[in-house]
Enzyme design. Sequence first.
Site, PDB file in Angstrom:
ATOM      1  N   LYS A  11       0.620  -1.085  -0.038  1.00  0.00           N
ATOM      2  CA  LYS A  11       0.114  -0.024   0.114  1.00  0.00           C
ATOM      3  C   LYS A  11       0.933   1.206  -0.080  1.00  0.00           C
ATOM      4  O   LYS A  11       2.030   1.287   0.313  1.00  0.00           O
ATOM      5  CB  LYS A  11      -0.865  -0.118   1.173  1.00  0.00           C
ATOM      6  CG  LYS A  11      -0.235   0.043   2.481  1.00  0.00           C
ATOM      7  CD  LYS A  11       0.384   1.283   3.057  1.00  0.00           C
ATOM      8  CE  LYS A  11       0.758   1.129   4.445  1.00  0.00           C
ATOM      9  NZ  LYS A  11       1.698   2.398   5.013  1.00  0.00           N
ATOM     10  N   PRO A  94       9.945  -4.248  -0.013  1.00  0.00           N
ATOM     11  CA  PRO A  94      11.279  -4.037   1.126  1.00  0.00           C
ATOM     12  C   PRO A  94      10.614  -4.045   2.700  1.00  0.00           C
ATOM     13  O   PRO A  94       9.704  -3.219   2.962  1.00  0.00           O
ATOM     14  CB  PRO A  94      11.870  -2.768   0.498  1.00  0.00           C
ATOM     15  CG  PRO A  94      11.341  -2.599  -0.757  1.00  0.00           C
ATOM     16  CD  PRO A  94       9.880  -3.007  -0.864  1.00  0.00           C
ATOM     17  N   SER A  97      10.244  -0.236   4.891  1.00  0.00           N
ATOM     18  CA  SER A  97       9.796   0.861   3.852  1.00  0.00           C
ATOM     19  C   SER A  97       8.565   1.716   3.885  1.00  0.00           C
ATOM     20  O   SER A  97       8.429   2.660   3.066  1.00  0.00           O
ATOM     21  CB  SER A  97       9.761   0.169   2.283  1.00  0.00           C
ATOM     22  OG  SER A  97       8.581  -0.679   2.312  1.00  0.00           O
ATOM     23  N   LEU A  99       5.645   0.482   3.259  1.00  0.00           N
ATOM     24  CA  LEU A  99       4.877  -0.013   2.186  1.00  0.00           C
ATOM     25  C   LEU A  99       3.952  -0.969   2.692  1.00  0.00           C
ATOM     26  O   LEU A  99       3.177  -1.666   1.807  1.00  0.00           O
ATOM     27  CB  LEU A  99       5.437  -0.739   0.964  1.00  0.00           C
ATOM     28  CG  LEU A  99       6.299   0.670   0.197  1.00  0.00           C
ATOM     29  CD1 LEU A  99       7.049  -0.128  -1.044  1.00  0.00           C
ATOM     30  CD2 LEU A  99       5.364   1.758  -0.386  1.00  0.00           C
ATOM     31  N   GLY A 101       4.475  -4.352   3.944  1.00  0.00           N
ATOM     32  CA  GLY A 101       4.653  -5.707   3.590  1.00  0.00           C
ATOM     33  C   GLY A 101       4.365  -6.610   4.643  1.00  0.00           C
ATOM     34  O   GLY A 101       3.721  -7.598   4.317  1.00  0.00           O
ATOM     35  N   ASP A 136      -2.379  -1.840  11.210  1.00  0.00           N
ATOM     36  CA  ASP A 136      -2.508  -1.754   9.491  1.00  0.00           C
ATOM     37  C   ASP A 136      -3.191  -3.081   8.792  1.00  0.00           C
ATOM     38  O   ASP A 136      -3.731  -2.902   7.679  1.00  0.00           O
ATOM     39  CB  ASP A 136      -1.189  -1.548   8.807  1.00  0.00           C
ATOM     40  CG  ASP A 136      -0.853  -0.207   8.931  1.00  0.00           C
ATOM     41  OD1 ASP A 136      -1.357   0.534   9.400  1.00  0.00           O
ATOM     42  OD2 ASP A 136       0.321   0.118   8.545  1.00  0.00           O
TER      43      ASP A 136
END
EC number: 2.7.1.148
Length: 291
Positions: A11, A94, A97, A99, A101, A136
Amino acid sequence: MQSLSLRAHAKVNMHLWVGARRADGLHSIESVMQRITLADSLSLSRLDIPGRCEVCSPYMALPRENTLTRAYARFCQVTGVHDGVRVRVVKRIPAGSGLGGGSADAAALLCGLDTLFGTTLSARVLREVAYSVGSDVPFFLASQAACVLGGGEQLVPLVPKTGYLGLLVWPGLHSGSAQAYEDLDRLRACGVHAADGEQYSLRGATALSAHYAQDCARWRFFNSLDAPVQRRYPVVALARWDLARAGACFTAMSGSGSXVFGLYRDEEELRRAHKLLAKRWCWCVRVRLCG
């Protein structure tokens, strides 16, 4: 069913306002998140060792305890399932980061376990289990785009933006979320205004949804963690500046960093930007917004 394969999409945070630390230790947030095409791959198979979650990640070492093992443990507690599972993860997102993961992987695993073992958990129970693993994680269960509020447990779905292309730049730094939030608290305690954008009244799901519906060149979105992360890692600001100079119509740091992203309107603009920035940054990836 003996095995199945899943994809866990990353995301980006178009917007992230961070409030004060709550009594439960989390910070209140108001965020706009959208999933992107960058994804990890998970393969699940039954394991003949009760209570065992065996995780294999061939390209990236994972700690012994991680979001996958936590997700498995919580799933077993709620469902009473004690069958073992082997999880093979091909990591493309990564770590450190911003993002998402780890959270994306955990959400994919929960959905996969529910299918593999036929437990048919309700959406509400699945969200509760997901939230107990990480704030999240609920977003990744079903949402392509959403306003994420409170401690991450409140989700207001949005119509995904699919008309833009994305370019990600990761400077190769692991930016821990706990450290970023601690640094933000310290800055605020010293009276430092943490984000210039906080002067704007983009508060609440209604305001965020209406703003998100506009053209991205008009967005006044911001990230409250910009200042603390970029003070600690100035290279993050440099990466974002490079994206803007390469023609992005909107740039932001995702989550607590250290990845930044830019949005582009067409393939040719994106191709030129990628060609330029790939010479300067070792990890520079083109993506699409999921819709």
